[in-house]
Motif scaffolding. Structure first.
Motif, mmCIF file in Angstrom:
data_model
loop_
_atom_site.group_PDB
_atom_site.id
_atom_site.type_symbol
_atom_site.label_atom_id
_atom_site.label_comp_id
_atom_site.label_asym_id
_atom_site.label_seq_id
_atom_site.Cartn_x
_atom_site.Cartn_y
_atom_site.Cartn_z
ATOM 1 N N TYR A 1 0.840 -1.204 0.000
ATOM 2 C CA TYR A 1 0.000 0.000 0.000
ATOM 3 C C TYR A 1 0.877 1.257 0.000
ATOM 4 C CZ TYR A 1 -2.915 3.702 2.056
ATOM 5 O OH TYR A 1 -3.549 4.894 2.330
ATOM 6 N N LEU A 2 1.883 1.292 0.892
ATOM 7 C CA LEU A 2 2.727 2.490 0.997
ATOM 8 C C LEU A 2 3.548 2.670 -0.278
ATOM 9 C CD1 LEU A 2 3.805 2.162 4.737
ATOM 10 C CD2 LEU A 2 2.246 3.861 3.769
ATOM 11 N N THR A 3 4.009 1.547 -0.867
ATOM 12 C CA THR A 3 4.774 1.636 -2.115
ATOM 13 C C THR A 3 3.888 2.216 -3.214
ATOM 14 O OG1 THR A 3 6.030 -0.300 -1.420
ATOM 15 C CG2 THR A 3 6.239 0.336 -3.724
ATOM 16 N N SER A 4 2.604 1.797 -3.209
ATOM 17 C CA SER A 4 1.690 2.304 -4.237
ATOM 18 C C SER A 4 1.460 3.808 -4.072
ATOM 19 C CB SER A 4 0.349 1.574 -4.178
ATOM 20 O OG SER A 4 -0.398 2.043 -3.064
ATOM 21 N N LYS A 5 1.722 4.329 -2.858
ATOM 22 C CA LYS A 5 1.566 5.771 -2.624
ATOM 23 C C LYS A 5 2.880 6.495 -2.924
ATOM 24 C CE LYS A 5 -2.638 5.919 -0.783
ATOM 25 N NZ LYS A 5 -3.705 6.675 -1.426
ATOM 26 N N GLY A 6 3.862 5.779 -3.496
ATOM 27 C CA GLY A 6 5.116 6.426 -3.885
ATOM 28 C C GLY A 6 6.156 6.524 -2.778
ATOM 29 N N LEU A 7 6.006 5.745 -1.693
ATOM 30 C CA LEU A 7 7.017 5.812 -0.628
ATOM 31 C C LEU A 7 8.083 4.739 -0.834
ATOM 32 C CD1 LEU A 7 4.914 6.327 2.635
ATOM 33 C CD2 LEU A 7 5.923 8.031 1.143
ATOM 34 N N THR A 8 9.302 5.041 -0.400
ATOM 35 C CA THR A 8 10.366 4.034 -0.435
ATOM 36 C C THR A 8 10.404 3.345 0.934
ATOM 37 O OG1 THR A 8 11.980 5.536 0.486
ATOM 38 C CG2 THR A 8 11.748 5.554 -1.905
ATOM 39 N N PRO A 9 10.956 2.131 1.012
ATOM 40 C CA PRO A 9 11.014 1.421 2.304
ATOM 41 C C PRO A 9 11.599 2.285 3.416
ATOM 42 C CG PRO A 9 11.723 -0.033 0.555
ATOM 43 C CD PRO A 9 11.506 1.309 -0.084
ATOM 44 N N ARG A 10 12.537 3.170 3.052
ATOM 45 C CA ARG A 10 13.130 4.038 4.063
ATOM 46 C C ARG A 10 12.103 4.911 4.753
ATOM 47 N NH1 ARG A 10 18.650 6.997 4.403
ATOM 48 N NH2 ARG A 10 17.953 7.496 6.482
ATOM 49 N N GLU A 11 11.033 5.225 4.010
ATOM 50 C CA GLU A 11 10.044 6.165 4.541
ATOM 51 C C GLU A 11 8.845 5.453 5.156
ATOM 52 O OE1 GLU A 11 10.208 9.641 1.274
ATOM 53 O OE2 GLU A 11 10.047 7.638 0.461
ATOM 54 N N PHE A 12 8.879 4.110 5.208
ATOM 55 C CA PHE A 12 7.720 3.393 5.740
ATOM 56 C C PHE A 12 7.415 3.782 7.177
ATOM 57 C CE2 PHE A 12 7.999 -0.605 2.803
ATOM 58 C CZ PHE A 12 7.587 0.179 1.734
ATOM 59 N N ASN A 13 8.492 4.037 7.980
ATOM 60 C CA ASN A 13 8.308 4.264 9.418
ATOM 61 C C ASN A 13 7.722 2.979 10.024
ATOM 62 O OD1 ASN A 13 8.259 5.609 11.913
ATOM 63 N ND2 ASN A 13 7.657 7.519 10.961
ATOM 64 N N SER A 14 7.124 3.047 11.210
ATOM 65 C CA SER A 14 6.659 1.808 11.847
ATOM 66 C C SER A 14 5.134 1.783 11.879
ATOM 67 C CB SER A 14 7.178 1.764 13.281
ATOM 68 O OG SER A 14 6.653 2.855 14.001
ATOM 69 N N TYR A 15 4.565 0.615 12.216
ATOM 70 C CA TYR A 15 3.109 0.546 12.377
ATOM 71 C C TYR A 15 2.667 1.518 13.462
ATOM 72 C CZ TYR A 15 2.710 -3.628 9.454
ATOM 73 O OH TYR A 15 2.715 -4.503 8.407
ATOM 74 N N GLY A 16 3.442 1.550 14.550
ATOM 75 C CA GLY A 16 3.082 2.441 15.653
ATOM 76 C C GLY A 16 2.917 3.872 15.175
ATOM 77 N N ALA A 17 3.842 4.295 14.306
ATOM 78 C CA ALA A 17 3.812 5.686 13.850
ATOM 79 C C ALA A 17 2.643 5.944 12.905
ATOM 80 C CB ALA A 17 5.125 6.019 13.148
ATOM 81 N N ARG A 18 2.121 4.887 12.300
ATOM 82 C CA ARG A 18 1.047 5.087 11.315
ATOM 83 C C ARG A 18 -0.318 4.716 11.855
ATOM 84 N NH1 ARG A 18 2.855 6.991 6.571
ATOM 85 N NH2 ARG A 18 5.068 6.672 6.149
ATOM 86 N N ARG A 19 -0.443 4.744 13.201
ATOM 87 C CA ARG A 19 -1.730 4.365 13.791
ATOM 88 C C ARG A 19 -2.867 5.283 13.403
ATOM 89 N NH1 ARG A 19 -0.594 2.673 20.038
ATOM 90 N NH2 ARG A 19 1.233 1.440 19.578
ATOM 91 N N GLY A 20 -2.551 6.452 12.828
ATOM 92 C CA GLY A 20 -3.625 7.375 12.453
ATOM 93 C C GLY A 20 -4.156 7.078 11.056
ATOM 94 N N ASN A 21 -3.609 6.038 10.404
ATOM 95 C CA ASN A 21 -4.064 5.704 9.054
ATOM 96 C C ASN A 21 -4.663 4.308 9.070
ATOM 97 O OD1 ASN A 21 -4.286 4.741 6.418
ATOM 98 N ND2 ASN A 21 -2.543 5.929 5.689
ATOM 99 N N ASP A 22 -5.994 4.243 8.987
ATOM 100 C CA ASP A 22 -6.647 2.938 9.117
ATOM 101 C C ASP A 22 -6.283 2.012 7.953
ATOM 102 O OD1 ASP A 22 -9.724 3.261 7.444
ATOM 103 O OD2 ASP A 22 -8.290 4.875 7.645
ATOM 104 N N ALA A 23 -5.930 2.580 6.784
ATOM 105 C CA ALA A 23 -5.583 1.722 5.647
ATOM 106 C C ALA A 23 -4.301 0.940 5.945
ATOM 107 C CB ALA A 23 -5.410 2.566 4.385
ATOM 108 N N VAL A 24 -3.316 1.588 6.583
ATOM 109 C CA VAL A 24 -2.075 0.892 6.944
ATOM 110 C C VAL A 24 -2.354 -0.084 8.087
ATOM 111 C CG1 VAL A 24 0.244 1.146 7.924
ATOM 112 C CG2 VAL A 24 -0.582 2.778 6.213
ATOM 113 N N MET A 25 -3.113 0.372 9.086
ATOM 114 C CA MET A 25 -3.308 -0.452 10.279
ATOM 115 C C MET A 25 -4.158 -1.687 9.982
ATOM 116 S SD MET A 25 -1.359 1.007 12.256
ATOM 117 C CE MET A 25 -1.636 0.006 13.713
ATOM 118 N N THR A 26 -5.128 -1.542 9.077
ATOM 119 C CA THR A 26 -5.946 -2.707 8.733
ATOM 120 C C THR A 26 -5.075 -3.723 7.999
ATOM 121 O OG1 THR A 26 -7.777 -1.163 8.489
ATOM 122 C CG2 THR A 26 -8.152 -3.385 7.715
ATOM 123 N N ARG A 27 -4.202 -3.205 7.133
ATOM 124 C CA ARG A 27 -3.286 -4.111 6.415
ATOM 125 C C ARG A 27 -2.256 -4.717 7.360
ATOM 126 N NH1 ARG A 27 -5.332 -0.653 2.972
ATOM 127 N NH2 ARG A 27 -5.613 -1.211 0.782
#
Length: 959
Positions: free
Chosen positions: A766-792
């Motif tokens: 999902y994050l790659t499809s949004k144009g992010l590189t693995p370096r910019e993924f950050n952690s699940y904890g940091a992305r708790r405000g995005n239900d699309a990442v957290m559901t995945r």
């Protein structure tokens, strides 16, 4: 209003102050109640409204002696404290609720937290730099990653900004340009700003590292910070404590504690719940508080009481005096062990006895902080003279202290040392003799396995022999003396079993206990003066829990010595503790892996689970800060400090630990001279001034949040999609497939991992499809405000054991097509086909620290019910809070006794007159029918479930 209004009195010494005189109201029964139960009683009297809190609830609490463990009671805490990771979803939900209330015809401005909420921003500080950090680290969270060669090739990002040209001390390796961080208002100001001591605003000698980490924190997390800033502007009752002020535990203690609330001249005891499992720290100050899940915290913010079973209270009696070698940590671990053995799980613990006054506030808060480790709900130290003295240093003014003392004495919440005063009656009493305490470390895998320092060498040897398990590593006898030579920075070193490769002085438990941190500093000073060194490949770091500790260390003159041994300040945040360590040098990692060496990490945090620090470090020990420094100098845990020297001094003589260990007297002298109440004053000033970057951060001011559809951090979740004025009765679950078939002890980390995002996962796609590189993924904890990442990310833990797959993997089978897919992809297919799903599980489903996404994630995957043999209590209530039915097999039954394969389809009917612990029938597609218990404990839970969870229940109140 409360039916107890007649109990309101004026305070004798300050007649303008009013309060509920609960001790008169409760009479003789009140006098025998434990202090912690008196606080619950006061809260129920003050909040009694006949609906959420009834008169019978207050009377039940007063009858604690006969009602403990037999009734449920409501509790309305005075405030909540959130830390950023868990605070994001709560605030995102409030923002989404404003939107939903407006769409359903209500007034969005009315949607605000019902009690004060303090939000601290600390968990996102990853150690991105350390003296030998490898840039572009593949696994910041350690252990969550396949070897690089097998990763799917990632598409390169479309535009790559120019690399950073190098600001002071960065030499172009900071990655600022790489991740597009070179733009924006921050980069210009940071260039040559010297880092200032947070207290004296004097430049601190060269901890460049802190600065770079702060810059990355702001770059990586800017969007979340802007959202917080918007929240603090538009919501009432929210105060935000910006990044770099210290960890949640600290800020909570040092700054937020009221001890006694004074709201418009009405007094009541301070009490708090928080999403940080270490919220219990404040019990050391006589403030009732404990950690709860994000969903419950949110419910409290929404004005709902917490419900708890009226707990047993274990009295812990402290007697005797402490030995000089024992640090506060030893005292803590020893008391912790006694409490663990006493089985205090799910109970309150309260301290009394002549030994209590020997414990400083720092010792008390440390013991209270460890609550999650021994399973008690909280560990309460009633306010006494030691507390008052501390509050005076902590900047309470004279008038406030007088009111605090007078009020607590009036309602009998003040503990006197005189033996004449009556001790409360406890459910049971545990005695601890302080004189029996000797220095210990804990490990190598679990914090409850304690090893006396003088037995460490033989114990480690035993661990090598023992078969793989909670302590053993099962190394063959002929391999136990293996030595692997390794080249590092031009020198050859030899690694063997027990070699120390990570040494982290973290002050997460000892934060407000500077004496232990100071002991480490004085030990370092004496070590450097004697000519001892730490080998350069050992990943050393110093993460003071708060600026306060740095102040201790710098004003006492020990920082340069710590720095000389490699312990440099890496920033104020929960870094190593949450598994954010930067990886070990490549050469060392390879040597450890090739030689199958049991390498060790030694740290002074509170978590030491295997592979928690780094996947190749298999033994982790928790030790006091001075011992962390000692083991780093020794370079191995296979040492008997009494008999073997730490190393050779500059004069060629052997130097033993006893030669450089600071005495208690030295410690106290330095502490008195360096620790002054001015620190608290300056901490307050710093909090009020805020942080330059935070103050310059721009944020919208609109009533509704302007969601950015491109955002990968903050997204409007779909919890309120079906919000209507009236609740829909619970729908039957028809022909549900089993999404996952799990065994026993599935933890919240299996359900919703918080670490780094594996490159092959659904969230990564999902994050790659949004144009992010693995370096910019950050952690699940940091992305708790995005239900699309957290559901995945739900059930994306690589250690997940799904019986359909037969080996650990975050995969499952989609039965209609027979494909093996990522859990998210299978759930998505089921949702497209309109097929509901359930989860089958064994005993203790939902163990571990509470995570709101462990309930929200499955809900968004379409899970309608979980069917397990037993549940972790907090997780069960979280499932109800989001609208998932927790069902339990009847005693003695489980999937295998019932002959279930999990491949059947299940149908469950919920009757309109659902009642607590009602028996329901489940029919399967094979024609089998069996009964389960609907695990709702009270009518409140049923009301929440019928409303589709607490969020929708509260949103309806604004319509």
């Amino acid at each position: 209003g409360s039916p107890y209004q007649p109990a309101i009195e004026a305070l004798e010494s300050h007649p303008e102050k009013k309060f509920y005189n609960v001790s008169n109201l409760g009479g003789a029964k009140y006098d025998t109640l434990p202090y912690s139960i008196r606080v619950l009683f006061e809260s129920s009297v003050r909040n009694c409204d006949g609906f959420l809190v009834k008169e019978t609830d207050a009377m039940n609490i007063l009858d604690w002696k006969t009602k403990q463990n037999r009734v449920e009671v409501p509790f309305c805490p005075a405030r909540v404290v959130l830390q950023d990771f868990t605070g994001i979803p709560a605030m995102v939900d409030f923002a989404a609720m404003r939107e939903a209330v407006r769409n359903a015809g209500g007034d969005p401005v009315k949607v605000n937290p019902a009690c004060p909420a303090d939000l601290t921003v600390d968990h996102s500080l990853q150690i991105d730099f350390s003296k030998c950090a490898i840039q572009n680290a593949p696994t910041p969270g350690g252990g969550e990653q396949k070897p690089l060669s097998r990763l799917s090739p990632l598409k390169p990002p479309l535009r790559k900004p120019p690399p950073c040209r190098g600001h002071s001390g960065c030499r172009g390796s900071c990655g600022a340009g790489e991740a597009g961080r070179s733009s924006g208002p921050f980069s210009a100001q940071i260039e040559n700003t010297p880092i200032l001591c947070p207290f004296h605003l004097q430049p601190v000698p060269e901890p460049e590292t802190v600065l770079k980490n702060q810059e990355m924190e702001f770059g990586r997390n800017r969007e979340r910070l802007q959202f917080f800033k918007w929240s603090s502007k538009v919501f009432e009752n929210i105060s935000i404590i910006p990044p770099e002020t210290g960890t949640a535990h600290q800020v909570n203690l040092e700054y937020l504690s009221r001890v006694v609330f004074d709201v418009k001249n009405f007094l009541h005891p301070d009490s708090v719940v928080g999403t940080d499992s270490h919220t219990t720290m404040v019990n050391g100050l006589g403030i009732l508080g404990w950690g709860v899940g994000g969903i419950e915290t949110e419910a409290v913010m929404l004005g709902m009481p917490l419900t708890l079973t009226l707990p047993e209270v274990v009295g812990c009696e402290l007697t005797g005096t402490v030995s000089p070698f024992a640090t506060s940590i030893d005292i803590v671990l020893s008391i912790t062990k006694h409490l663990r053995q006493a089985d205090v799980a799910g109970k309150f613990v309260e301290f009394f006895g002549s030994g209590v006054s020997q414990l400083s506030i720092a010792d008390r808060t440390t013991i209270a902080n460890m609550c999650p480790e021994y399973g008690a709900i909280l560990s309460f130290f009633p306010v006494d003279n030691v507390t008052l003295k501390h509050l005076k240093h902590a900047g309470f003014d004279k008038a406030k202290l007088e009111v605090t003392e007078a009020y607590l004495k009036a309602v009998k919440l003040f503990r006197n040392d005189e033996s004449s005063s009556r001790e409360p009656e406890y459910s049971q009493v545990v005695q601890v003799r302080l004189s029996s305490i000797i220095p210990y470390v804990s490990g190598p895998k679990r914090s409850q396995d304690r090893v006396a320092v003088n037995n460490m060498k033989s114990d480690f040897q035993a661990c090598l022999n023992e078969k793989s398990g909670v302590k053993g590593f099962q190394i063959a006898a002929e391999k136990q003396n293996d030595v692997v030579p390794v080249q590092y920075e031009g020198n050859e070193y030899k690694l063997s079993h027990g070699c120390v490769v990570i040494a982290a002085v973290i002050s997460c438990t000892n934060n407000c206990n500077p004496s232990v941190m100071l002991a480490a500093g004085l030990l370092a000073k004496k070590a450097v003066e004697a000519g001892l060194v730490v080998k350069p490949y050992i990943r050393t770091s110093l993460s003071p829990g708060s600026g306060m500790v740095t102040h201790y260390l710098s004003s006492s003159g020990v920082l340069p010595y710590l720095s000389k041994l490699g312990f440099e300040v890496v920033g104020y945040g929960c870094s190593t503790c949450v598994g954010n360590t930067a990886p070990l040098p490549e050469a060392i990692r390879n040597a450890i892996k090739q030689g199958d060496i049991i390498a060790c990490g030694v740290l002074s945090g509170t978590k030491n689970f295997e592979g928690c620090l780094c996947d190749c470090v298999r033994a982790n020990y928790l030790a006091s800060p001075p011992l962390v420094v000692a083991y780093a100098i020794a370079g191995t845990v296979q040492i008997d400090f009494d008999m073997e020297p730490l190393g050779t001094g500059s004069n060629g003589k052997s130097i033993y630990l006893r030669d450089i260990w600071p005495t208690r007297q030295e410690l106290h002298t330095v502490e008195e001279e360096c620790v002054i109440s001015s620190m608290f004053k300056e901490l307050k000033e710093k909090m009020e001034k805020g942080n330059k970057r935070w103050n310059l951060l721009e944020a919208p001011e609109s009533t509704l949040f302007p969601w950015d559809l491109k955002s990968t951090y903050i997204r409007c979740p779909s919890f309120f999609d079906k919000l209507a004025k009236e609740a829909v009765p619970p729908q039957a679950v028809e022909n549900a497939h089993v999404l996952l078939f799990l065994g026993d002890s599935v933890t919240t980390d299996h359900i919703s991992p918080a670490g780094s995002i594996a490159r092959s996962s659904a969230a990564a796609k999902y994050l790659t499809s949004k144009g992010l590189t693995p370096r910019e993924f950050n952690s699940y904890g940091a992305r708790r405000g995005n239900d699309a990442v957290m559901t995945r990310g739900t059930f994306a833990n690589i250690k997940l054991m799904n019986k359909f797959i037969g080996k650990p993997a975050p995969k499952t089978v989609h039965f209609p097509s027979g494909q093996t897919l990522d859990v998210f992809e299978a759930a998505e297919l089921y949702q497209k086909e309109g097929i509901p799903v359930i989860i089958l599980a064994g005993k203790k489903y939902g163990l571990g620290s509470s995570r709101d996404w462990a309930a929200k994630g499955p809900f968004l995957l379409g899970v309608k019910a979980v069917l397990a043999e037993s549940y972790e209590k907090v997780h069960r209530s979280q499932l109800i809070g989001i609208g998932i039915a927790p069902l339990q097999f009847r005693p003695g039954e489980n999937p295998s006794t019932l002959g279930l394969t999990g491949r059947e389809q299940f149908s469950i009917l919920f009757p309109p007159d659902l009642s607590p612990r009602m028996t329901l029938d489940i029919k399967t597609s094979t024609g089998k029918v069996f009964s389960v218990i609907a695990l709702f404990e009270n009518n409140m839970e049923i009301t929440l479930y019928k409303n589709g969870g607490s969020l929708n229940f509260v949103a309806r109140r604004f319509l």
